[in-house]
Every structure is written in C-alpha cells, then in structure tokens.
Write a protein that holds these residues in place. Structure first.
Motif, PDB file in Angstrom:
ATOM      1  N   LEU A 236       0.824  -1.218   0.000  1.00 27.46           N
ATOM      2  CA  LEU A 236       0.000   0.000   0.000  1.00 27.46           C
ATOM      3  C   LEU A 236       0.854   1.261   0.000  1.00 27.46           C
ATOM      4  O   LEU A 236       0.493   2.266  -0.634  1.00 27.46           O
ATOM      5  CB  LEU A 236      -0.934  -0.011   1.213  1.00 27.46           C
ATOM      6  N   TYR A 239       1.992   1.851  -3.574  1.00 25.73           N
ATOM      7  CA  TYR A 239       0.958   1.706  -4.604  1.00 25.73           C
ATOM      8  C   TYR A 239       0.943   2.937  -5.515  1.00 25.73           C
ATOM      9  O   TYR A 239       1.054   4.076  -5.057  1.00 25.73           O
ATOM     10  CB  TYR A 239      -0.418   1.526  -3.961  1.00 25.73           C
ATOM     11  N   THR A 241      -1.360   4.689  -8.677  1.00 23.69           N
ATOM     12  CA  THR A 241      -2.635   4.625  -9.382  1.00 23.69           C
ATOM     13  C   THR A 241      -2.409   4.426 -10.876  1.00 23.69           C
ATOM     14  O   THR A 241      -1.332   4.720 -11.410  1.00 23.69           O
ATOM     15  CB  THR A 241      -3.439   5.916  -9.149  1.00 23.69           C
ATOM     16  N   GLU A 248      -4.387  10.790  -5.931  1.00 28.05           N
ATOM     17  CA  GLU A 248      -4.873  10.034  -4.785  1.00 28.05           C
ATOM     18  C   GLU A 248      -6.243   9.439  -5.075  1.00 28.05           C
ATOM     19  O   GLU A 248      -7.076  10.044  -5.767  1.00 28.05           O
ATOM     20  CB  GLU A 248      -4.949  10.926  -3.536  1.00 28.05           C
ATOM     21  N   LEU A 249      -6.469   8.259  -4.592  1.00 30.03           N
ATOM     22  CA  LEU A 249      -7.782   7.628  -4.655  1.00 30.03           C
ATOM     23  C   LEU A 249      -8.616   8.148  -3.494  1.00 30.03           C
ATOM     24  O   LEU A 249      -8.126   8.272  -2.368  1.00 30.03           O
ATOM     25  CB  LEU A 249      -7.645   6.108  -4.578  1.00 30.03           C
ATOM     26  N   PHE A 309      -3.882   7.857  -1.260  1.00 25.72           N
ATOM     27  CA  PHE A 309      -5.324   7.832  -1.101  1.00 25.72           C
ATOM     28  C   PHE A 309      -5.749   8.711   0.072  1.00 25.72           C
ATOM     29  O   PHE A 309      -4.953   9.020   0.959  1.00 25.72           O
ATOM     30  CB  PHE A 309      -5.889   6.422  -0.927  1.00 25.72           C
ATOM     31  N   CYS A 368     -14.700   5.350  -4.412  1.00 24.52           N
ATOM     32  CA  CYS A 368     -15.274   4.173  -3.752  1.00 24.52           C
ATOM     33  C   CYS A 368     -16.100   4.644  -2.560  1.00 24.52           C
ATOM     34  O   CYS A 368     -15.652   5.495  -1.781  1.00 24.52           O
ATOM     35  CB  CYS A 368     -14.173   3.216  -3.290  1.00 24.52           C
ATOM     36  N   LEU A 472      -8.682  -2.511   3.422  1.00 21.71           N
ATOM     37  CA  LEU A 472      -8.123  -1.350   2.732  1.00 21.71           C
ATOM     38  C   LEU A 472      -7.523  -1.732   1.385  1.00 21.71           C
ATOM     39  O   LEU A 472      -7.694  -1.021   0.381  1.00 21.71           O
ATOM     40  CB  LEU A 472      -7.071  -0.686   3.624  1.00 21.71           C
ATOM     41  N   THR A 473      -6.818  -2.863   1.357  1.00 23.91           N
ATOM     42  CA  THR A 473      -6.217  -3.324   0.101  1.00 23.91           C
ATOM     43  C   THR A 473      -7.282  -3.545  -0.971  1.00 23.91           C
ATOM     44  O   THR A 473      -7.108  -3.152  -2.139  1.00 23.91           O
ATOM     45  CB  THR A 473      -5.434  -4.625   0.332  1.00 23.91           C
ATOM     46  N   VAL A 476      -8.806  -0.195  -2.255  1.00 20.16           N
ATOM     47  CA  VAL A 476      -7.832   0.521  -3.096  1.00 20.16           C
ATOM     48  C   VAL A 476      -7.831  -0.064  -4.507  1.00 20.16           C
ATOM     49  O   VAL A 476      -7.850   0.668  -5.507  1.00 20.16           O
ATOM     50  CB  VAL A 476      -6.423   0.467  -2.464  1.00 20.16           C
ATOM     51  N   ASP A 480      -9.228   1.915  -7.821  1.00 22.16           N
ATOM     52  CA  ASP A 480      -8.348   2.116  -8.971  1.00 22.16           C
ATOM     53  C   ASP A 480      -8.973   1.540 -10.242  1.00 22.16           C
ATOM     54  O   ASP A 480      -8.792   2.098 -11.337  1.00 22.16           O
ATOM     55  CB  ASP A 480      -6.985   1.475  -8.699  1.00 22.16           C
TER      56      ASP A 480
END
Length: 494
Positions: A236, A239, A241, A248-249, A309, A368, A472-473, A476, A480
């Motif tokens: 994470l 990570y 995007t 940022e997500l 994120f 999300c 969380l994973t 994410v 994405d």
C-alpha cells in the motif's frame, strides 16, 4: 456483628413476659450473607445494639399510618413490637415463625407463621432479582460451557430451560450447582446439539425472574484470516494509481452516528504511523455526530511517506430529517462538494455556494463508497436510516462507483471474536450478521469486511491491523479499477 435495628417487646408483651425469664430481645444482624433476624435473651444482646423506637411517630401502631416508609414503621405480633427504619435491608427479607416464650432462636424465611401476626406480605416481598445475568457464549466443539449468574436471595427455586423447553439433565453431560446466591449450569464437552437459548427462571412465592443466554458454536473457517501485515503495508505504501493525473484515490465513509466512521480513519492512520493516532473525534452510538463538515484525511506523513489515497468523513445519517442530507452524499460522490463544506440536515448544498464545484474532474469525484455499520447494533438500525443507505447505494451504482461495507464493533457483537479476534471467520454470529447486512443493504458478501477499530487499546494489535489492511487493500484495488474505467471513457470521448 452490627445491628441494623433493634426493638424491645411491646408493653403488653412485657407485662405477660414476667413468667418468662429472661425477657426476649429482637435484633437484626448484618452478615456478609443476607441479614438474619434473631430472638435473644436480653442478657445476650451485644453492647452495640441500641433501641431505635425513639423517633417513631407518636402513637404509631400500624404500618398503614406511615407514608411509603419515609418514616419509621411499627409492626406488631402477639408479643413483639418491631420497628422498621426507611431503607433497611429487612424490607427485602421475610420475618417468620415468631412465638412468645422462645429463649434464643434464629429465624429464616422458610417459615410463614409471622404473616399471621404482622402484615409482612404487603410490606416486605423478597422477590427474586438478578445481581448479574447469564452471558452469551460462543465456543468450539468439545469445549466445556459454564453459564452462571447471581441472585439477591439464596432460598429460590431454579428452573433451567433450553429453547423454551425444560432442560433435561443428562448424567455426565449437565451439572447444576447453587452456592449461596450463585446459580451455575455446566455443560461437559458441548456438541452442536447443545447449541441454543438457555433460560434460568428463579422463583419463590412472591414472584419470579428470568434471564437468558445464547450458546453458539464456532464453525469451519469460511474466509481466510489475513496474516502478512508487513507485506500489505509495503504494497500500500508503494501503490501507484493507474492514472498519473489522479494523485490520490478518494474514499467516502458514511453511515449511522456512532457506527465508527471516524474511528476507521484513526485506525488506518495508526497502522501507518505505527502508533496510536487520533486525528478526528468519534461519536458514541447514542450521541450526536462530531463530524459537521466535509473533511478530508490523508494517510501517512512526511516522515513515514504519504500514501496515494484520502478519506472523506461526513456527518452521520439519522432517522427522518436528522443528520447529513442524502443528496449531499450524492453530490459528494459526483465531485460537487469541496473540502470544508458545512452540512445542513434540512437542505443539501446549493449550486451558488463557493463550496460547490459545478464542473468536477475525475480527481474531484469519489472513487469508492464505504458504508459503515456496527455489528452489535445493526439489527436495531431504524428503517429510515436503512432506506437512506439503500438510496445512496442505488445512486452510487448508477454512477458506477464501487461500494463496500465495513462492519465495525465485531468484538462487541460476538464473545468468540472478543476473546480471540483471529477467530472472526469461525464465528457463526458474525457470518449471520454479514448475511443480514447483505440482505438489508443489497451488498454482496464478498464486499462486506468485518473489522475492529482501536478503541480501548493503548498499543497496536496485529489482528486489528491485518483485518483493516485486508479491507483497505481491496477498496484501493476496486477504486483504482473505477478510475481506470472512467479514464478509458474519457479517452474515447476525446
């Protein structure tokens, strides 16, 4: 021994007692166990006992002349005069079987003769009450189960039931015990047939009281418990995007007041800061929302590294017209609301406000939607709040935004999970609550993640971290995926 009250014989009794030597003396003594009433020879009365007839209303001879025990009360028998003080423990005990001429006797509540002398049934009704109640148990097959509770009295009839039917005790399987006021049921090497609702009813001639507890069994692990914390943290932190224009997500958390939205953000930040971290106030289940503005929270820092994120916290949902307006959540999903906007429960944001973004970019939108529900109180959630959550989910679906549920407070909803969080995916109770959530909100089971927030812990916990990191994973990756789909649509338009 300490005297709670004492009373000498009435004058008429004293005249008649000349043929009885010595004169009886009545006293109630306090022990570690419930009080006992004793009739003693006058020379045996402890020096700490003093008469308390002084202060009684003048001429009082009947309990009916006193007002709800706000003043002392006199009761009479054939030869004894009894004085009761307001609030004395004797009001919860029966005095019985008193007769003139007995020299030294301890009286119990098993006799009934006193009721023919004094109006005790109407004044003193020692009804059963629970000091502690039976607790739910979630155990593994073959484990011994112990159900116990404490009552206010010891001389009670105990009746155990299972699923509404009187429990048939099997030798070697069940064992019933009573130690003073403690009532115990032991189940040896419990099997699936022992699962059910157990009820204990305590009775005496003045009334009855019942309490119940569920005994359930852990089931075969139905989802793998994540364990590789360091691997998830590293993935994470590094990570990237799929779209370089999206730095940022963005995740929006919404749900009922007290469900744990703000606590989720604190827990995630704690994991990546490697210490307890509190950046936003969390509301209690019965309080009002601490979140009044549209607030953005990033994860990580300059020292630990900023993660790609961000989480947006909103005012909690309430029944009817209270809480955040559902249209404001929809506007936030579409990217129309800027950080810092103050929510108004009675109306959504208007387009002429400075916080309204008329032409949002993909980077302004939410990628999300995270619905937050509390496992221990989801069944009590009002239909009004559920309807709002369904409406928001429907709008998110039309926008193509992925939706998930974070189910918090799993330790408060399940004894097995509370004792060992690593067994969460062996809990039948948690699985049933996830099914209930799926049915009411329309979220697939694989999009529901049971988690525990940091609440009363002072240090970090691997099991708490792993559950949250797994959830969380997933969000994410799904966020994405949404960004990728939207980016491809924009390319086709261009």
């Amino acid at each position: 021994m300490r005297s709670l009250f004492a009373a000498y014989p009435s004058s008429s009794a004293a005249n008649n007692s000349r043929s009885h030597a010595p004169t009886p003396f009545l006293a109630l003594f306090s022990y570690p166990s419930p009080p006992m009433l004793c009739l003693l020879p006058v020379e045996d009365v402890p020096s700490c006992c003093v008469p308390i007839l002084a202060g009684c209303p003048s001429g009082t001879q009947s309990p009916g002349t006193c007002d709800s025990f706000e003043r002392p009360i006199l009761l009479w028998g054939r030869s004894l005069l009894l004085c009761l003080l307001p609030g004395d423990d004797v009001l919860s005990r029966q005095i019985s079987n008193l007769s003139r001429g007995r020299k030294s006797t301890t009286f119990t509540s098993s006799d009934t003769e006193w009721n023919s002398y004094g109006k005790w049934d109407t004044l003193c009704a020692p009804k059963p009450e629970f000091v502690t109640v039976l607790a739910d148990k979630e155990v593994e097959k073959g484990e011994n189960v112990i159900l116990f509770c404490e009552a206010n009295l010891k001389e009670l009839t105990a009746v155990w039931e299972k699923d509404g039917q009187r429990l048939t005790c099997v030798q070697g399987k069940h064992k019933l015990e009573q130690t003073v006021c403690l009532f115990v049921l032991m189940i040896n090497k419990a099997q699936e047939g022992d699962e059910g609702k157990y009820t204990l009813t305590l009775k005496n001639k003045w009334g009855s009281k019942s309490c119940s507890a569920m005994v359930t069994f852990a089931i075969k692990e139905w989802r793998n418990m994540p364990k590789n914390q360091s691997k998830m943290v590293t993935a994470l932190k590094h990570y990237k995007t799929c779209n370089d224009d999206i730095s940022e997500l963005r995740f929006l958390l919404h749900g009922q007041i007290g469900a744990g939205k703000s606590s989720i953000i604190n827990t995630i930040k704690s994991i990546f800061e490697n210490r307890q971290f509190v950046s936003c106030l969390a509301a209690t289940a019965s309080g009002t929302s601490h979140t009044l503005d549209y607030q953005k929270y990033t994860v990580g820092s300059e020292n630990t590294g900023r993660l790609p994120f961000a989480f947006y916290d909103v005012m909690g949902l309430e029944n009817d017209s209270g809480g955040v307006h559902p249209d404001d959540i929809i506007n936030a999903l579409k990217g129309h609301i800027q950080n810092g906007y103050k929510f108004k429960p009675d109306q959504p944001i208007s387009e002429d406000l400075e916080y309204y973004i008329s032409k949002p970019r993909l980077s302004d939108k939410i990628h999300c939607l995270v619905s937050v529900v509390a496992a221990d109180s989801f069944a009590l959630m009002t239909e009004g709040v559920i309807s709002k959550m369904r409406f928001i989910r429907k709008e998110a679906s039309e926008l193509g935004i992925p939706q998930v549920v974070f189910m918090t407070k799993v330790d408060e909803a399940c004894v097995l999970t509370k004792n060992d969080l690593s067994k969460i995916y062996q809990s039948r109770k948690i699985k049933n609550k996830m099914h209930d959530c799926s049915n009411k909100l329309g979220i697939p089971l694989n999009c529901i993640f049971p988690v525990k927030n940091y609440h009363d812990e002072t240090g970090l916990n691997d099991n708490i971290n792993c559950l949250m990191l797994e959830a969380l994973t997933q969000i994410v990756l799904w966020a994405d995926d949404y960004v990728k789909r939207c980016s491809e649509k924009q390319k086709h338009v261009e």
